[in-house]
Structure formats: structure tokens, C-alpha cells
Enzyme design. Structure first.
Site, mmCIF file in Angstrom:
data_model
loop_
_atom_site.group_PDB
_atom_site.id
_atom_site.type_symbol
_atom_site.label_atom_id
_atom_site.label_comp_id
_atom_site.label_asym_id
_atom_site.label_seq_id
_atom_site.Cartn_x
_atom_site.Cartn_y
_atom_site.Cartn_z
ATOM 1 N N HIS A 61 -10.456 15.192 -12.676
ATOM 2 C CA HIS A 61 -11.024 15.544 -11.368
ATOM 3 C C HIS A 61 -12.335 16.291 -11.497
ATOM 4 O O HIS A 61 -12.724 16.746 -12.577
ATOM 5 C CB HIS A 61 -10.009 16.344 -10.539
ATOM 6 C CG HIS A 61 -9.804 17.748 -11.021
ATOM 7 N ND1 HIS A 61 -8.857 18.084 -11.964
ATOM 8 C CD2 HIS A 61 -10.425 18.916 -10.699
ATOM 9 C CE1 HIS A 61 -8.897 19.381 -12.193
ATOM 10 N NE2 HIS A 61 -9.856 19.915 -11.445
ATOM 11 N N ASP A 107 -14.872 19.340 -9.991
ATOM 12 C CA ASP A 107 -14.940 20.644 -9.313
ATOM 13 C C ASP A 107 -16.322 20.782 -8.670
ATOM 14 O O ASP A 107 -17.340 20.743 -9.378
ATOM 15 C CB ASP A 107 -14.811 21.799 -10.311
ATOM 16 C CG ASP A 107 -13.421 21.960 -10.917
ATOM 17 O OD1 ASP A 107 -12.479 21.298 -10.464
ATOM 18 O OD2 ASP A 107 -13.298 22.775 -11.848
ATOM 19 N N HIS A 126 -15.752 25.266 -4.840
ATOM 20 C CA HIS A 126 -14.413 25.566 -5.369
ATOM 21 C C HIS A 126 -14.286 27.063 -5.699
ATOM 22 O O HIS A 126 -13.200 27.626 -5.601
ATOM 23 C CB HIS A 126 -14.178 24.728 -6.627
ATOM 24 C CG HIS A 126 -12.855 24.930 -7.289
ATOM 25 N ND1 HIS A 126 -11.674 25.029 -6.591
ATOM 26 C CD2 HIS A 126 -12.514 25.037 -8.616
ATOM 27 C CE1 HIS A 126 -10.676 25.191 -7.449
ATOM 28 N NE2 HIS A 126 -11.163 25.212 -8.674
ATOM 29 N N TRP A 149 0.838 -1.193 0.000
ATOM 30 C CA TRP A 149 0.000 0.000 0.000
ATOM 31 C C TRP A 149 0.873 1.243 0.000
ATOM 32 O O TRP A 149 2.043 1.193 0.326
ATOM 33 C CB TRP A 149 -1.039 -0.013 1.121
ATOM 34 C CG TRP A 149 -0.559 -0.289 2.532
ATOM 35 C CD1 TRP A 149 0.675 -0.738 2.931
ATOM 36 C CD2 TRP A 149 -1.328 -0.161 3.726
ATOM 37 N NE1 TRP A 149 0.713 -0.891 4.292
ATOM 38 C CE2 TRP A 149 -0.502 -0.540 4.813
ATOM 39 C CE3 TRP A 149 -2.628 0.239 3.993
ATOM 40 C CZ2 TRP A 149 -0.955 -0.523 6.146
ATOM 41 C CZ3 TRP A 149 -3.067 0.256 5.328
ATOM 42 C CH2 TRP A 149 -2.244 -0.127 6.381
ATOM 43 N N ASN A 150 0.218 2.374 -0.430
ATOM 44 C CA ASN A 150 0.951 3.627 -0.625
ATOM 45 C C ASN A 150 0.284 4.777 0.124
ATOM 46 O O ASN A 150 -0.912 4.716 0.415
ATOM 47 C CB ASN A 150 0.952 4.011 -2.116
ATOM 48 C CG ASN A 150 1.600 2.980 -2.993
ATOM 49 O OD1 ASN A 150 2.681 2.496 -2.697
ATOM 50 N ND2 ASN A 150 0.925 2.614 -4.069
ATOM 51 N N HIS A 169 -15.760 28.988 -14.457
ATOM 52 C CA HIS A 169 -15.812 28.677 -13.018
ATOM 53 C C HIS A 169 -16.784 29.627 -12.308
ATOM 54 O O HIS A 169 -17.607 29.208 -11.491
ATOM 55 C CB HIS A 169 -14.427 28.820 -12.384
ATOM 56 C CG HIS A 169 -13.483 27.678 -12.651
ATOM 57 N ND1 HIS A 169 -12.763 27.570 -13.809
ATOM 58 C CD2 HIS A 169 -13.150 26.608 -11.893
ATOM 59 C CE1 HIS A 169 -12.003 26.465 -13.756
ATOM 60 N NE2 HIS A 169 -12.225 25.869 -12.607
ATOM 61 N N HIS A 220 -7.462 18.972 -7.005
ATOM 62 C CA HIS A 220 -7.715 19.221 -8.433
ATOM 63 C C HIS A 220 -6.532 18.720 -9.263
ATOM 64 O O HIS A 220 -5.840 19.491 -9.920
ATOM 65 C CB HIS A 220 -7.995 20.710 -8.653
ATOM 66 C CG HIS A 220 -9.191 21.190 -7.890
ATOM 67 N ND1 HIS A 220 -10.392 21.521 -8.489
ATOM 68 C CD2 HIS A 220 -9.395 21.343 -6.548
ATOM 69 C CE1 HIS A 220 -11.272 21.872 -7.558
ATOM 70 N NE2 HIS A 220 -10.682 21.773 -6.376
HETATM 71 MN MN MN Z 1 -10.486 21.957 -10.723
#
Ligand code: MN
Length: 259
Positions: free
Chosen positions: A74, A76, A80, A62-63, A209, A70
Site C-alpha cells: 500500500h 502512504d 496519513h 463480483w465481490n 512517518h 493501509h
Molecule cells: Mn501505511
């Protein structure tokens, strides 16, 4: 209704419907948006091994991940952006889960973008698309196919020159039409963010946005394989991690399409 689900499962099993993965690989080389130097920046992904069948954990691997919300493909959330900060259910953990699923309307502007990287979608483009494919239904994901995801080299993908990044996006009036008059779920793009590369200089800055998140709509960035989707008829599922007060999240975006 049970029958509909059984038909869906049988169609997926038999291959009459297929699943298209709209997600880019997520690794340390994944390109991250760059902002002007006076603003804080988001780090690239780093991965640290906790154990890998070794002294730290003899039978398991595992990591630990370190990344901005973002990063890569991904989601938003409305919170945001400052315009969406006071809306109800505006964070990754409070958005009702049914809003992560919707029909896709794919607007193909790859030809225009090939000759003009700063291309902006306008209401005229949307109305011309609707004349062929019908009105964009409320609750749709509107996906902008630019073929930008085929720029495999991170430098070509970010496409930054002395006056900043150059990549396609939305004219303010197109975002307004989609958010206010079509009541979509949100927009998805193949570029690093849902605004054009030069949009920091627009009025208002980053208009997509500003408008989408102010209207409670979502964004999907760094998508790929949009060239495998029909203009209409695909179902898209884009569910972010349920991060408490999260502004966004890496996401595995899946489309179900007729084979
Ligand atoms: Mn974004």
C-alpha cells in the site's frame, strides 16, 4: 518525444525491458500492522461475494471488499501523519499523478538484516551506496531491500515478541537526509510499515512517518521482489486509488527494468 514512447513500447513487446511486480497478493490472510492495545487497529481484508453466476447474478461474478486503507502492499499519503496534515495536495485524490512515477534507487541491506532484524539504515549506509551508484536523484523512490518479504509465514513477517514487533527500518537521520537533502518521492520497504518494528519507542515515535510525511513525501509498504531490481535504472510506478481525502490505498506497484 513520440519516438521515445514507441521505443519503450517496442522494448516491452520484445522483452528487452520487463515488468517486475513489486506487489504482494491481497487476501484475508494478508498480514496487517498491529498497534499497542490503547490505539484503534486496522482490520484484515474481508471479501463477501455479491454474486457468482448464481441466483444473485446469473452471468456475472463480483465481490464486496472491507479493508483498511493501509492493508497489504500500500501507499502512504502525507496526510496519513499529523506532520503532513496541513500540506497542499496531501491526499490520495489530490497528489498530482506525475508524482507516482520515478526512478528507483535500491539499497540492499538484506545481509545485515539477516543477522539483525532491528537493523536501521543510517546516513553512512546511504553515503556508502552513493559512492558506488551515484547521488540519489531528486524525485526518486528509495527502496530498502531487506528480503523481509521472503518471510511467507505471517507470524515470522510481523515478528512480534513480548516487547513488540521486530523488523528493520530507518534511523531518523537517514529519513532526514533522504527527505530534506535528496528530495526523494518517498521510501518503499518490504515490511508491514515504513518504520522499524520498534519505532513506536523511538524519539520521535515512528520517525520515518513523522519526517517523510511532514516533508510531503510518500511511503510504500509490504513490497516484494526487490531482489529482482538493479540498484539503479528501474522505473517504478505506484499509483494509489483516487480515494477522496484518502490517507493511503492498496496499490499495484510495477517496476520497468532492463531484461
Ligand atoms: Mn501505511
Amino acid at each position: 518525444m513520440v519516438n521515445i514512447l514507441m521505443q519503450l513500447m517496442e522494448a516491452l513487446r520484445s522483452g528487452r525491458l520487463k515488468v517486475v511486480d513489486l506487489t504482494q497478493p491481497l487476501g484475508p490472510e494478508t498480514p496487517v500492522i498491529t498497534l499497542p492495545p490503547m490505539f484503534a487497529s486496522s482490520p484484515p481484508l474481508s471479501i463477501e461475494v455479491i454474486s457468482r453466476y448464481d441466483d444473485q447474478g446469473p452471468a456475472w461474478y463480483w465481490n464486496t471488499l472491507h479493508l483498511g486503507e493501509h492493508t497489504g502492499t500500500h501507499f502512504d499519503a502525507p496526510v496519513h501523519w499529523i506532520t503532513g496534515k496541513d500540506l497542499p495536495n496531501n491526499t490520495c485524490d489530490t497528489i498530482p499523478a506525475h508524482r507516482f512515477i520515478g526512478p528507483a534507487c535500491v539499497i540492499d541491506v538484506s545481509r545485515e538484516v539477516a543477522s539483525f532484524p532491528d537493523f536501521l539504515l543510517t546516513p553512512e549506509h546511504i553515503l556508502a551506496w552513493e559512492a558506488h551508484h551515484g547521488r540519489i536523484p531528486a524525485g526518486s523512490w528509495v527502496l530498502l531491500r531487506t528480503d523481509w518479504s521472503k518471510r511467507a509465514d505471517p507470524e515470522a513477517f510481523l515478528n512480534i515478541d513480548e516487547d513488540g514487533p521486530h523488523s528493520p527500518g530507518f534511523h531518523k537521520s537517514a529519513s532526514e537526509l533522504l527527505a530534506y537533502e535528496r528530495d526523494i518521492l518517498g521510501v518503499g520497504v518490504e515490511t508491514v510499515g515504513t518504520d522499524a518494528g520498534q519505532a513506536g519507542k523511538f524519539d520521535p515515535p515512528f520517525p520515518n512517518h513523522t519526517i517523510m510525511h511532514g516533508a510531503g513525501k510518500f511511503g510504500l509498504a509490504s513490497l516484494c521482489n526487490l531482489d529482482q531490481l538493479p540498484p539503479t535504472g528501474a522505473l517504478v510506478i505506484a499509483a494509489p486509488l483516487k480515494i477522496v481525502e484518502g490517507s493511503g490505498s492498496p496499490v499495484r506497484v510495477l517496476a520497468i527494468v532492463p531484461a
